[in-house]
Design an enzyme around this catalytic site. Structure first.
Site, PDB file in Angstrom:
ATOM      1  N   HIS A  91       0.856  -1.191   0.000  1.00  0.00           N
ATOM      2  CA  HIS A  91       0.000   0.000   0.000  1.00  0.00           C
ATOM      3  C   HIS A  91       0.891   1.240   0.000  1.00  0.00           C
ATOM      4  O   HIS A  91       1.953   1.254   0.624  1.00  0.00           O
ATOM      5  CB  HIS A  91      -0.920  -0.006   1.224  1.00  0.00           C
ATOM      6  N   GLU A 160      -3.651   2.032  -7.612  1.00  0.00           N
ATOM      7  CA  GLU A 160      -4.056   3.160  -6.783  1.00  0.00           C
ATOM      8  C   GLU A 160      -3.101   4.328  -7.013  1.00  0.00           C
ATOM      9  O   GLU A 160      -2.045   4.393  -6.365  1.00  0.00           O
ATOM     10  CB  GLU A 160      -3.999   2.773  -5.303  1.00  0.00           C
TER      11      GLU A 160
HETATM   12  C1  PEP Z   1      -6.533   3.537  -0.033  1.00  0.00           C
HETATM   13  O1  PEP Z   1      -5.849   4.061   0.834  1.00  0.00           O
HETATM   14  O2  PEP Z   1      -6.279   2.397  -0.454  1.00  0.00           O
HETATM   15  C2  PEP Z   1      -7.654   4.307  -0.564  1.00  0.00           C
HETATM   16  C3  PEP Z   1      -8.141   3.953  -1.715  1.00  0.00           C
HETATM   17  O3  PEP Z   1      -8.084   5.346   0.208  1.00  0.00           O
HETATM   18  P1  PEP Z   1      -9.302   6.344  -0.116  1.00  0.00           P
HETATM   19  O4  PEP Z   1     -10.446   5.516  -0.602  1.00  0.00           O
HETATM   20  O5  PEP Z   1      -9.580   7.010   1.192  1.00  0.00           O
HETATM   21  O6  PEP Z   1      -8.803   7.283  -1.165  1.00  0.00           O
END
Ligand code: PEP
Length: 245
Positions: A91, A160
């Site tokens: 992450h 992400e």
């Molecule tokens: C994450 O930290 O994996 C994430 C997607 O956070 P958020 O949905 O708060 O942007």
């Protein structure tokens, strides 16, 4: 029709009481949640309580794990410490705040694979990297840990973009589609046909009820990794209600 997975990364948002309250509400709405693909990621200290209170068929995962499975590692948590279904590795908060390198993430993936747990490998570029046109290089480098000996059975790659996490800045569907296609092509060069079928692609970054319906138009998305909106029961429920299956 594809069945979307919702992976709820509660980070350090919910303490034990908050986690149990969430589960109590989930149990009270059993019909909505029981036939969905949901994985909850409570903080490590709350996993036991969550499992004990759960009365709905959802999966449970760890947000991270140690590279070691057992031993003198004060304050750390082994992938074998409790029975779970999934574990997040790489992450961006681990990469950035805790300075975890690709090497460390690769060792964590190895630890997860040594157990019977399905990994979710998070990848994505920072805003600086995006602005310098380095996104594909970053993705290549973060995927480079998938060496022959680290080929997971049921691997999920969560794309992400770091600049989308917690910012409210969700990329366009075109951008997400382009990145997921790129990732899929990279994976094609690493995995053979049938193994590739077991790899899922998630999107994560500021997913909430106002954008999930639009994001569902990206056909390459198999699921969402959701942070803050997933730790608020009402928001989480509204997101789950948007899923067709
Ligand atoms: C994450 O930290 O994996 C994430 C997607 O956070 P958020 O949905 O708060 O942007």
């Amino acid at each position: 029709m594809r069945k979307i997975t919702i992976a709820a990364n509660w980070k350090m948002y919910l303490d034990e009481r908050g986690s149990i309250d969430f589960i109590d509400k989930l149990n009270a709405d059993k019909d909505l949640f029981s036939n969905k693909n949901i994985i909850l990621f409570p903080s490590h200290a709350c996993i036991r309580s969550v499992k004990d209170h759960l009365d709905v068929n959802v999966k449970i995962g760890m947000q991270d794990c140690d590279i070691h499975n057992k031993g003198a590692y004060t304050g750390s948590t082994s992938i074998n410490s409790i029975d779970i279904d999934s574990c997040i590795v790489g992450h961006s908060e681990r990469r950035i705040v805790y300075k975890e390198s690709n090497d460390v993430i690769s060792e964590k993936l190895r630890a997860v694979l040594s157990s019977d747990v399905d990994p979710i490998l998070c990848i994505g570029e920072t805003l600086e990297e995006k602005n310098e046109n380095l996104t594909e290089n970053v993705i290549d480098s973060q995927l480079s840990i998938l060496t022959n000996d680290l080929k997971a059975r049921n691997l999920t790659i969560a794309y992400e973009p770091v600049w989308a996490i917690g910012s409210g800045n969700v990329p366009s569907n075109e951008y997400i589609n382009e990145m997921l296609s790129y990732i899929k092509n990279r994976l094609k060069s690493l995995y053979s046909g049938t193994d590739l079928d077991n790899i899922k692609l998630f999107y994560g970054g500021s997913v909430d009820v106002s954008n999930v319906d639009e994001l569902l138009n990206v056909e390459l998305i198999d699921g969402f990794l959701i942070g803050s909106a997933s730790a608020n029961f009402e928001k989480f429920k509204d997101i789950v209600k948007q899923l067709k299956l």
